[in-house]
Motif scaffolding. Structure first.
Motif, PDB file in Angstrom:
ATOM      1  N   UNK A   1       0.825  -1.206   0.000  1.00 35.54           N
ATOM      2  CA  UNK A   1       0.000   0.000   0.000  1.00 35.54           C
ATOM      3  C   UNK A   1       0.856   1.252   0.000  1.00 35.54           C
ATOM      4  N   UNK A   2       0.256   2.353  -0.494  1.00 34.72           N
ATOM      5  CA  UNK A   2       0.949   3.633  -0.482  1.00 34.72           C
ATOM      6  C   UNK A   2       0.701   4.348   0.839  1.00 34.72           C
ATOM      7  N   UNK A   3       1.128   5.605   0.927  1.00 41.07           N
ATOM      8  CA  UNK A   3       1.020   6.346   2.182  1.00 41.07           C
ATOM      9  C   UNK A   3      -0.424   6.596   2.607  1.00 41.07           C
ATOM     10  N   UNK A   4      -1.356   6.616   1.653  1.00 41.31           N
ATOM     11  CA  UNK A   4      -2.767   6.802   1.986  1.00 41.31           C
ATOM     12  C   UNK A   4      -3.431   5.495   2.396  1.00 41.31           C
ATOM     13  N   UNK A   5      -2.766   4.379   2.139  1.00 40.10           N
ATOM     14  CA  UNK A   5      -3.361   3.084   2.410  1.00 40.10           C
ATOM     15  C   UNK A   5      -3.982   2.431   1.199  1.00 40.10           C
ATOM     16  N   UNK A   6      -3.738   2.998   0.018  1.00 37.98           N
ATOM     17  CA  UNK A   6      -4.288   2.458  -1.214  1.00 37.98           C
ATOM     18  C   UNK A   6      -3.410   1.332  -1.742  1.00 37.98           C
ATOM     19  N   UNK A   7      -4.046   0.269  -2.207  1.00 40.59           N
ATOM     20  CA  UNK A   7      -3.302  -0.868  -2.742  1.00 40.59           C
ATOM     21  C   UNK A   7      -2.525  -0.472  -3.982  1.00 40.59           C
ATOM     22  N   UNK A   8      -1.361  -1.063  -4.139  1.00 35.56           N
ATOM     23  CA  UNK A   8      -0.516  -0.829  -5.306  1.00 35.56           C
ATOM     24  C   UNK A   8      -0.698  -1.969  -6.311  1.00 35.56           C
ATOM     25  N   UNK A   9      -0.511  -1.633  -7.588  1.00 36.68           N
ATOM     26  CA  UNK A   9      -0.643  -2.628  -8.640  1.00 36.68           C
ATOM     27  C   UNK A   9      -2.091  -2.877  -9.007  1.00 36.68           C
ATOM     28  N   UNK A  10      -2.314  -3.904  -9.829  1.00 32.68           N
ATOM     29  CA  UNK A  10      -3.658  -4.278 -10.233  1.00 32.68           C
ATOM     30  C   UNK A  10      -4.272  -3.343 -11.250  1.00 32.68           C
ATOM     31  N   UNK A  11      -5.503  -3.630 -11.646  1.00 35.25           N
ATOM     32  CA  UNK A  11      -6.278  -2.715 -12.483  1.00 35.25           C
ATOM     33  C   UNK A  11      -6.669  -1.533 -11.622  1.00 35.25           C
ATOM     34  N   UNK A  12      -6.377  -0.318 -12.101  1.00 30.72           N
ATOM     35  CA  UNK A  12      -6.516   0.870 -11.271  1.00 30.72           C
ATOM     36  C   UNK A  12      -7.523   1.818 -11.929  1.00 30.72           C
ATOM     37  N   UNK A  13      -8.770   1.685 -11.525  1.00 26.62           N
ATOM     38  CA  UNK A  13      -9.792   2.598 -12.017  1.00 26.62           C
ATOM     39  C   UNK A  13      -9.581   3.973 -11.402  1.00 26.62           C
ATOM     40  N   UNK A  14     -10.174   4.973 -12.022  1.00 25.13           N
ATOM     41  CA  UNK A  14      -9.974   6.351 -11.556  1.00 25.13           C
ATOM     42  C   UNK A  14     -10.380   6.522 -10.097  1.00 25.13           C
ATOM     43  N   UNK A  15     -11.407   5.794  -9.674  1.00 27.77           N
ATOM     44  CA  UNK A  15     -11.877   5.935  -8.293  1.00 27.77           C
ATOM     45  C   UNK A  15     -10.821   5.476  -7.291  1.00 27.77           C
ATOM     46  N   UNK A  16      -9.827   4.736  -7.759  1.00 24.07           N
ATOM     47  CA  UNK A  16      -8.725   4.299  -6.903  1.00 24.07           C
ATOM     48  C   UNK A  16      -7.459   5.094  -7.193  1.00 24.07           C
ATOM     49  N   UNK A  17      -7.174   5.290  -8.456  1.00 24.02           N
ATOM     50  CA  UNK A  17      -5.946   5.974  -8.859  1.00 24.02           C
ATOM     51  C   UNK A  17      -5.989   7.460  -8.526  1.00 24.02           C
ATOM     52  N   UNK A  18      -7.185   8.050  -8.597  1.00 17.77           N
ATOM     53  CA  UNK A  18      -7.377   9.483  -8.307  1.00 17.77           C
ATOM     54  C   UNK A  18      -8.460   9.562  -7.234  1.00 17.77           C
ATOM     55  N   UNK A  19      -8.102   9.258  -5.996  1.00 20.39           N
ATOM     56  CA  UNK A  19      -9.132   8.960  -4.995  1.00 20.39           C
ATOM     57  C   UNK A  19      -9.831  10.187  -4.414  1.00 20.39           C
ATOM     58  N   UNK A  20     -11.111  10.011  -4.132  1.00 23.33           N
ATOM     59  CA  UNK A  20     -11.872  10.910  -3.275  1.00 23.33           C
ATOM     60  C   UNK A  20     -12.171  10.224  -1.943  1.00 23.33           C
ATOM     61  N   UNK A  21     -11.997   8.912  -1.946  1.00 25.24           N
ATOM     62  CA  UNK A  21     -12.189   8.089  -0.762  1.00 25.24           C
ATOM     63  C   UNK A  21     -11.048   7.063  -0.729  1.00 25.24           C
ATOM     64  N   UNK A  22     -10.741   6.564   0.447  1.00 29.85           N
ATOM     65  CA  UNK A  22      -9.783   5.470   0.568  1.00 29.85           C
ATOM     66  C   UNK A  22     -10.577   4.170   0.542  1.00 29.85           C
ATOM     67  N   UNK A  23     -10.620   3.557  -0.624  1.00 33.29           N
ATOM     68  CA  UNK A  23     -11.322   2.301  -0.799  1.00 33.29           C
ATOM     69  C   UNK A  23     -10.341   1.148  -0.634  1.00 33.29           C
ATOM     70  N   UNK A  24     -10.784   0.144   0.077  1.00 33.04           N
ATOM     71  CA  UNK A  24      -9.927  -1.009   0.345  1.00 33.04           C
ATOM     72  C   UNK A  24     -10.760  -2.281   0.298  1.00 33.04           C
ATOM     73  N   UNK A  25     -10.121  -3.377  -0.027  1.00 32.00           N
ATOM     74  CA  UNK A  25     -10.795  -4.664   0.027  1.00 32.00           C
ATOM     75  C   UNK A  25     -10.855  -5.258   1.411  1.00 32.00           C
ATOM     76  N   UNK A  26     -10.250  -4.595   2.391  1.00 33.80           N
ATOM     77  CA  UNK A  26     -10.134  -5.162   3.737  1.00 33.80           C
ATOM     78  C   UNK A  26     -10.965  -4.379   4.747  1.00 33.80           C
ATOM     79  N   UNK A  27     -11.396  -5.066   5.790  1.00 32.03           N
ATOM     80  CA  UNK A  27     -12.099  -4.462   6.921  1.00 32.03           C
ATOM     81  C   UNK A  27     -12.093  -5.500   8.032  1.00 32.03           C
ATOM     82  N   UNK A  28     -12.599  -5.135   9.181  1.00 32.75           N
ATOM     83  CA  UNK A  28     -12.706  -6.084  10.284  1.00 32.75           C
ATOM     84  C   UNK A  28     -14.009  -5.841  11.007  1.00 32.75           C
ATOM     85  N   UNK A  29     -14.394  -6.824  11.812  1.00 28.50           N
ATOM     86  CA  UNK A  29     -15.665  -6.743  12.513  1.00 28.50           C
ATOM     87  C   UNK A  29     -16.427  -8.040  12.366  1.00 28.50           C
TER      88      UNK A  29
END
Length: 579
Positions: free
Chosen positions: A408-436
Motif C-alpha cells: 500500500x501507499x502512504x494513503x493506504x491504497x493498494x498498489x498494482x492491479x487494475x486501477x480505475x480512476x476511483x482508486x488511482x485518483x481517490x476521493x475516498x480510501x477504498x480497500x478490500x479489507x475491513x474487520x468486525x
C-alpha cells in the motif's frame, strides 16, 4: 431554468476542462475488442466461430413453465419468483420467467484437477431456472450468461446479475440463474420454506438421502443443456438457440464452477467459457475451454483466492484480472440487492445505507469493479467467437503471502492491479479489507478523504478532473472497461450519493440538493441512453446550480463540482471518439 436542447454548445469554461493533459489520452486507439465482437456478433468480415460445446453427453431435463405468478411481487403469500427483479425489464424490452427442471442426474465427487468420480447415476431431482431475456430476436446478441446461484447466505443470490444487469441488458445478453445446490432449496431460509406452495415439488436431496452437493454439477449441466438444446418447453421462448453459453459464479459459486471445470466440463462439454468471479481454485491446464478469473483486492487480501490458484500464469485459455481497491462484496452489490432482500427475507444486508454499521471502518468499497466485470463478459465472447484473447492486466502488489499482505501507499491504497480512476485518483480510501463481525472481512471499506486531504491532493477542481478522466480513458484503452462504460448508471448514482452525504452532514441544504437532483435525474436518463451531448448539457446546468446554491461551504461545493466536471469531461471525450 429551461432544459437546454441537445445541440446547445458547451460553455467554453466547461469544455476547457479537458484541454490540459488529456490530448495524449484522447489520441490512444480504442481497445482490442470491437463493439460487435464484444456483444457476440461478427467483427468486420470475420464470421463468429461455430461453438464446439455440444453437450452431447448431457441429459435433457423436463422443463415446466413458465411458472405462473399467483400473487403480486412482495405479497406475503410468495406466489412469485424469489428475488424477482425490481428492474423495469419491460421498458428495456426484456422479460423475466421462472421454470422448473425435472430429471435424473449423476452424482459426482470432485478430485482436485482430475476428472470427477461418479458416485451414482439416475438420481431424481427437481430444481428451478430463472430467465431474464430479450423479448424479441432483434435484441438478442446470441449469448447466454448462465449463473450458478450463490447460497452462502443459505438462499439463492444472483450476485453477477446484480453486478452486471445494466450492461447485460444494454448489450442484448440473456441471463439464466440456476439453483444447483441444496441450501438454496432445502435450508431453513431456502426456496421450499419461503414458498412451500410454489417450490414444494423441487428436490436436490433425492428425498433426503443425499446430504451433499454431489448432484449440483450434473444439475447445472442439464440446466444449460435445456437452454442450448431444448426438447420440449424452451426457456428462451421464441429466441433462437444461443450461439454461446458462458457460465459465471461468484465466491462459493466460483469455487463450485472451478470444481466443475476441472471435473465435469471435459465430459459434459456444454459450456463455451467460464467466468470465475471472486475466488475459484487451482485449474487444470489440459482443457481448451477458456476461463476468465476476476478478483478484487479483497479476494487477494483475504485468501479467498488461494495463493496456488493466484500463482497460475495467464495462458491461451486462462486470463486473470485483479482490481485494486475493490472488495468481495461492494457498494454496487449491496445497494442493488438490499431492497430485494428486505422484501423477500425481511432484513437488509450488512453495510446497507441507513442501517447500523457494525464493521470497524465504513463498509463496502465504492470502486466500481462491476464495470470491469462487464468488460470481462464482452472479452470472453470475443475470445470464444473470434479467438481474440483478452488483454492482460497487472496483478496487485503484495508484501507477503502467508498470510496475504497487500502493498500500500502512504494513503493506504493498494498498489498494482487494475486501477480505475476511483482508486488511482481517490476521493475516498477504498480497500478490500475491513474487520468486525459477520461478513465485514469480505465487504471492504470506504473512508472519505477529509477536506484538507482533498485540498492538498487537488488544489483546483480542474486538477482532479484532468487526472480522473485521464485514468478512466487509460483503463478503457487497456480494455479493462467496456466500450459503453460512459452509459453506466454508477457515474450518476455516485454523484447522487455524494450529494446525499453532504445533505446528511448539514453541509448542503435540502433545497439546493433538490435543484441539483432535478438536473441529475435528467442527465442520468440521457447518459445511460447514450445521449452524451444532452447528458453533458444537463450536467453543466447542475454545475452552474452548484456554484450558485452552495455558497456557504466552498469545500462541499468543490466536492460536487469535482465529480460533475469530471463526468462532463468524460462525456465530451466519448463524443470526440465517436466522431
Amino acid at each position: 431554468m429551461p432544459v437546454l436542447p441537445a445541440t446547445t454548445p458547451r460553455t467554453p469554461a466547461r469544455r476547457s476542462l479537458i484541454a490540459f493533459g488529456l490530448a495524449g489520452a484522447l489520441a490512444v486507439t480504442a481497445g482490442p475488442v470491437a463493439p460487435a465482437a464484444a456483444a457476440g456478433r461478427p467483427a468486420g468480415p470475420t464470421p463468429p466461430r461455430q461453438s464446439t460445446a455440444t453437450g452431447a453427453n448431457v441429459a435433457n431435463p423436463v422443463v415446466a413453465g413458465p411458472i405462473a405468478r399467483t400473487t403480486p411481487v412482495g405479497d406475503s403469500r410468495h406466489g412469485y419468483p424469489f428475488l424477482a427483479t425490481d428492474v423495469d425489464l419491460a421498458a428495456a424490452g426484456y422479460v423475466e420467467e421462472e421454470f422448473f427442471l425435472f430429471g435424473t442426474a449423476t452424482r459426482y465427487a470432485v478430485q482436485g484437477t482430475q476428472d470427477a468420480a461418479v458416485l451414482g447415476a439416475d438420481q431424481p431431482y427437481g430444481t428451478r431456472l430463472v430467465v431474464r431475456r430479450p423479448a424479441n430476436t432483434g435484441k438478442f446478441n446470441g449469448v447466454v450468461i448462465a449463473e450458478w446461484n450463490n447460497v452462502s447466505n443459505q438462499w439463492d443470490q444472483e450476485v453477477d446479475w446484480f453486478q452486471s444487469h445494466e450492461h447485460l441488458i444494454r448489450e442484448g445478453y440473456a441471463w439464466v440463474g440456476v439453483s444447483a445446490q441444496r441450501a438454496g432449496l432445502h435450508s431453513a431460509t431456502g426456496l421450499k420454506a419461503w414458498s412451500p406452495g410454489r417450490y414444494g415439488p423441487l428436490d436436490l436431496t433425492v428425498g433426503g438421502t443425499v446430504t451433499d452437493d454431489s448432484l449440483s454439477y450434473d444439475v447445472f449441466s442439464q440446466a444449460v443443456k435445456a437452454v442450448r438444446h431444448p426438447t420440449g418447453v424452451d426457456p428462451l421462448g421464441r429466441l433462437p438457440a444461443p450461439r454461446y453459453v458462458i457460465a459465471t459464479g461468484h465466491s462459493q459459486s466460483a469455487g463450485r464452477l472451478a470444481n466443475y471445470y476441472n471435473g465435469v466440463q471435459r465430459s459434459a462439454n456444454v459450456l463455451d467459457a467460464v467466468v470465475l468471479h471472486g475466488g475459484g481454485g487451482v485449474l487444470r491446464t489440459d482443457l481448451a475451454t477458456p476461463v476468465f478469473r476476476l478478483n478484487s483486492e479483497g479476494d487477494v487480501a483475504s485468501g479467498i483466492l488461494p495463493a496456488a490458484a493466484r500463482s497460475q500464469a495467464d495462458s491461451p485459455v486462462l486470463r486473470s484480472w485483479e482490481v485494486a481497491g475493490a472488495s468481495h462484496g461492494d457498494w454496487k452489490l449491496i445497494t442493488d440487492y438490499g431492497p430485494l432482500r428486505k422484501r423477500d427475507i425481511g432484513s437488509y444486508p450488512g453495510g446497507y445505507p441507513g442501517e447500523p454499521q457494525t464493521c470497524t471502518l465504513p463498509s463496502l468499497s465504492r470502486v466500481p469493479q462491476h464495470m470491469v466485470q462487464n468488460a470481462v463478459y464482452d472479452h470472453t465472447v470475443a475470445w470464444v467467437a473470434h479467438g481474440v484473447a483478452p488483454p492482460a492486466a497487472p496483478r496487485i502488489d503484495m508484501t507477503g503471502t502467508t498470510p496475504p499482505a497487500v502493498a500500500r501507499d502512504d494513503l493506504g491504497l493498494a498498489l498494482g492491479g487494475i486501477r480505475l480512476a476511483q482508486h488511482e485518483v481517490p476521493l475516498r480510501i477504498n480497500s478490500g479489507s475491513n474487520s468486525g463481525p459477520g461478513f465485514c472481512f469480505l465487504d471492504g471499506s470506504s473512508v472519505p478523504l477529509t477536506d484538507a486531504q482533498l485540498a492538498t491532493l487537488y488544489p483546483t477542481v480542474r486538477s482532479y478532473v484532468d487526472a480522473s478522466v485521464a485514468a478512466t480513458l487509460l483503463a478503457a484503452d487497456a480494455g479493462h472497461l467496456p466500450r459503453s462504460f460512459t452509459r453506466d448508471p454508477a457515474w450518476y448514482s455516485d454523484l447522487r450519493d455524494l450529494i446525499g452525504e453532504y445533505v446528511a452532514a448539514g453541509r448542503i441544504s435540502e433545497y439546493a440538493a433538490a435543484r441539483l437532483e432535478d438536473r441529475l435525474r435528467r442527465a442520468e436518463q440521457a447518459g445511460t441512453a447514450g445521449n452524451t451531448a444532452r447528458a453533458g448539457a444537463l450536467l453543466e446546468q447542475l454545475a452552474d446550480r452548484a456554484e450558485k446554491s452552495i455558497t456557504r461551504d466552498p469545500a462541499a461545493r468543490d466536492a460536487v463540482l469535482r465529480t460533475t466536471e469530471a463526468l462532463i469531461a468524460l462525456l465530451d471525450a466519448a463524443e470526440r471518439r465517436a466522431r
